[in-house]
Design a protein around this motif. Structure first.
Motif, PDB file in Angstrom:
ATOM      1  N   SER A   4      -7.009  -5.439  11.016  1.00  0.00           N
ATOM      2  CA  SER A   4      -7.508  -4.443  11.970  1.00  0.00           C
ATOM      3  C   SER A   4      -8.605  -3.562  11.398  1.00  0.00           C
ATOM      4  N   GLY A   5      -8.663  -3.409  10.065  1.00  0.00           N
ATOM      5  CA  GLY A   5      -9.766  -2.685   9.446  1.00  0.00           C
ATOM      6  C   GLY A   5      -9.532  -1.216   9.194  1.00  0.00           C
ATOM      7  N   ILE A   6      -8.380  -0.676   9.585  1.00  0.00           N
ATOM      8  CA  ILE A   6      -8.065   0.735   9.359  1.00  0.00           C
ATOM      9  C   ILE A   6      -6.708   0.819   8.676  1.00  0.00           C
ATOM     10  N   ALA A   7      -6.678   1.450   7.518  1.00  0.00           N
ATOM     11  CA  ALA A   7      -5.438   1.542   6.737  1.00  0.00           C
ATOM     12  C   ALA A   7      -4.485   2.568   7.347  1.00  0.00           C
ATOM     13  N   PHE A   8      -3.189   2.259   7.266  1.00  0.00           N
ATOM     14  CA  PHE A   8      -2.162   3.210   7.699  1.00  0.00           C
ATOM     15  C   PHE A   8      -0.802   2.767   7.158  1.00  0.00           C
ATOM     16  N   GLN A   9       0.151   3.683   7.206  1.00  0.00           N
ATOM     17  CA  GLN A   9       1.531   3.382   6.857  1.00  0.00           C
ATOM     18  C   GLN A   9       2.431   3.794   8.014  1.00  0.00           C
ATOM     19  N   ARG A  10       3.475   2.993   8.237  1.00  0.00           N
ATOM     20  CA  ARG A  10       4.403   3.299   9.329  1.00  0.00           C
ATOM     21  C   ARG A  10       5.766   2.702   9.004  1.00  0.00           C
ATOM     22  N   ASP A  11       6.818   3.416   9.314  1.00  0.00           N
ATOM     23  CA  ASP A  11       8.178   2.908   9.144  1.00  0.00           C
ATOM     24  C   ASP A  11       8.667   2.341  10.463  1.00  0.00           C
ATOM     25  N   VAL A  12       9.180   1.105  10.398  1.00  0.00           N
ATOM     26  CA  VAL A  12       9.656   0.421  11.603  1.00  0.00           C
ATOM     27  C   VAL A  12      11.034  -0.143  11.326  1.00  0.00           C
ATOM     28  N   TRP A  32       5.805  -0.669   6.978  1.00  0.00           N
ATOM     29  CA  TRP A  32       4.641  -1.477   7.348  1.00  0.00           C
ATOM     30  C   TRP A  32       3.397  -0.763   6.858  1.00  0.00           C
ATOM     31  N   ILE A  33       2.610  -1.438   6.031  1.00  0.00           N
ATOM     32  CA  ILE A  33       1.392  -0.850   5.478  1.00  0.00           C
ATOM     33  C   ILE A  33       0.216  -1.752   5.802  1.00  0.00           C
ATOM     34  N   ASN A  34      -0.781  -1.193   6.458  1.00  0.00           N
ATOM     35  CA  ASN A  34      -2.038  -1.906   6.598  1.00  0.00           C
ATOM     36  C   ASN A  34      -2.924  -1.441   5.452  1.00  0.00           C
ATOM     37  N   ALA A  35      -3.365  -2.371   4.618  1.00  0.00           N
ATOM     38  CA  ALA A  35      -4.159  -2.031   3.434  1.00  0.00           C
ATOM     39  C   ALA A  35      -5.605  -1.715   3.765  1.00  0.00           C
ATOM     40  N   SER A  69       3.078   1.271  -6.948  1.00  0.00           N
ATOM     41  CA  SER A  69       3.460   1.663  -8.300  1.00  0.00           C
ATOM     42  C   SER A  69       4.885   2.193  -8.274  1.00  0.00           C
ATOM     43  N   ASP A  70       5.338   2.699  -9.393  1.00  0.00           N
ATOM     44  CA  ASP A  70       6.677   3.285  -9.444  1.00  0.00           C
ATOM     45  C   ASP A  70       6.806   4.452  -8.476  1.00  0.00           C
ATOM     46  N   ALA A  71       5.684   5.088  -8.154  1.00  0.00           N
ATOM     47  CA  ALA A  71       5.699   6.240  -7.251  1.00  0.00           C
ATOM     48  C   ALA A  71       5.699   5.834  -5.777  1.00  0.00           C
ATOM     49  N   GLY A  72       5.547   4.539  -5.491  1.00  0.00           N
ATOM     50  CA  GLY A  72       5.508   4.058  -4.115  1.00  0.00           C
ATOM     51  C   GLY A  72       4.162   3.483  -3.757  1.00  0.00           C
ATOM     52  N   ALA A  73       3.830   3.508  -2.472  1.00  0.00           N
ATOM     53  CA  ALA A  73       2.574   2.949  -1.975  1.00  0.00           C
ATOM     54  C   ALA A  73       1.578   4.065  -1.718  1.00  0.00           C
ATOM     55  N   GLU A  74       0.339   3.862  -2.161  1.00  0.00           N
ATOM     56  CA  GLU A  74      -0.705   4.866  -1.978  1.00  0.00           C
ATOM     57  C   GLU A  74      -1.968   4.190  -1.460  1.00  0.00           C
ATOM     58  N   ILE A  75      -2.534   4.759  -0.395  1.00  0.00           N
ATOM     59  CA  ILE A  75      -3.819   4.301   0.123  1.00  0.00           C
ATOM     60  C   ILE A  75      -4.926   5.064  -0.601  1.00  0.00           C
ATOM     61  N   LEU A  76      -5.836   4.323  -1.242  1.00  0.00           N
ATOM     62  CA  LEU A  76      -6.874   4.924  -2.056  1.00  0.00           C
ATOM     63  C   LEU A  76      -8.263   4.570  -1.524  1.00  0.00           C
TER      64      LEU A  76
END
Length: 272
Positions: free
Chosen positions: A180-188, A193-196, A216-223
């Motif tokens: 889709s081209g736009i990053a986001f995170q969502r719990d389902v 669910w993570i769009n990179a 990473s150990d800290a979880g998922a991060e969008i950078l």
């Protein structure tokens, strides 16, 4: 449907989508992985190595040389099949559909038999375990490789895709998608669910920087990814790709909002 299981991954995992024939962005994200000490088998792309930008063959060569893991995108599947269009799922006659004819023709001219054979062998789903979580990586969807899922899409759409993934690979704790081209995170329903996002085109936000994800150990991060945007845009002009996407690299805004749901279009945001 082809599934590749990477087993247990340790250390950071870097995931990105849509290089989109943007060689400068591809080199930049791989340089980030190298600087962070991310092993090649922990670098994973959600597909669409080739699309809008100027250097499809060079971008494929860069990805292949890196030995990063790749999930097939609709562009890879279409090129491997010798199809006449990108299979992006754009509604017929929309601006995105019309503009795609130009960049896909450029890609089709540039990608040779050897690279198409490589694309044909790419998996549809990649799975791995990381920090006690089981992760599935896909392109757009399992029910439809070119399915657009957005941060505001109905819960039922995500549930349908998660059910399809579980039916193919078993239970998962996390899904990493692209397309889709736009990053986001969502719990389902207990699944993250993570769009990179994509690295080859900005996310229609007014920023030139593109996006990727690190686990990473800290979880998922969008950078955010910095790269040589000016050169990427100039390369597009030099090969005749002047339909608006070369300007999008600089402005941070897509040339059309046709593909976006109404609630994510800029007019809706401005009035909201």
């Amino acid at each position: 449907m082809t599934i590749r299981d990477l087993g247990e991954l340790s250390g950071e995992v870097l995931l990105f989508g849509g290089p989109y024939s943007n060689l400068q962005a591809t080199e930049a994200v791989l340089a980030v992985a190298d600087a962070r000490g991310v092993a090649a088998q922990n670098v994973i792309c959600t597909g669409d190595v080739v699309a809008y930008c100027a250097e499809p063959a060079q971008t494929v060569a860069c990805i292949r040389a890196s030995e990063a893991v790749l999930v097939a995108g609709n562009c890879e599947r279409q090129l491997a099949a010798g199809a006449m269009d990108c299979g992006c799922g754009f509604e017929a006659g929309t601006t995105c559909d019309v503009l795609s004819a130009g960049w896909y023709a450029h890609v089709d001219r540039e990608i040779g038999i050897t690279d198409r054979a490589w694309m044909a062998d790419l998996p549809d789903i990649v799975v791995f375990r990381h920090n006690a979580k089981r992760v599935a990586v896909i392109h757009g969807g399992v029910t439809d490789i070119a399915r657009f899922l957005w941060s505001t899409s109905d819960e039922a759409a995500f549930e349908e895709e998660i059910s399809a993934i579980v039916g193919k690979v078993g239970a998962v704790d996390m899904v990493i998608a692209g397309h889709s081209g736009i990053a986001f995170q969502r719990d389902v329903a207990g699944v993250q669910w993570i769009n990179a996002g994509v690295i080859g085109m900005p996310g229609h936000s007014g920023r030139q920087k593109t996006e990727f994800v690190v686990l990473s150990d800290a979880g998922a991060e969008i950078l955010a990814l910095d790269y040589d945007v000016q050169t990427a845009s100039e390369k597009m002009r030099s090969v005749g790709l002047q339909q608006g996407y070369q300007k999008a690299l600089l402005s941070g805004y897509w040339p059309s909002e046709d593909v976006l749901p109404p609630d994510l279009r800029l007019a809706s945001r401005a009035s909201g």
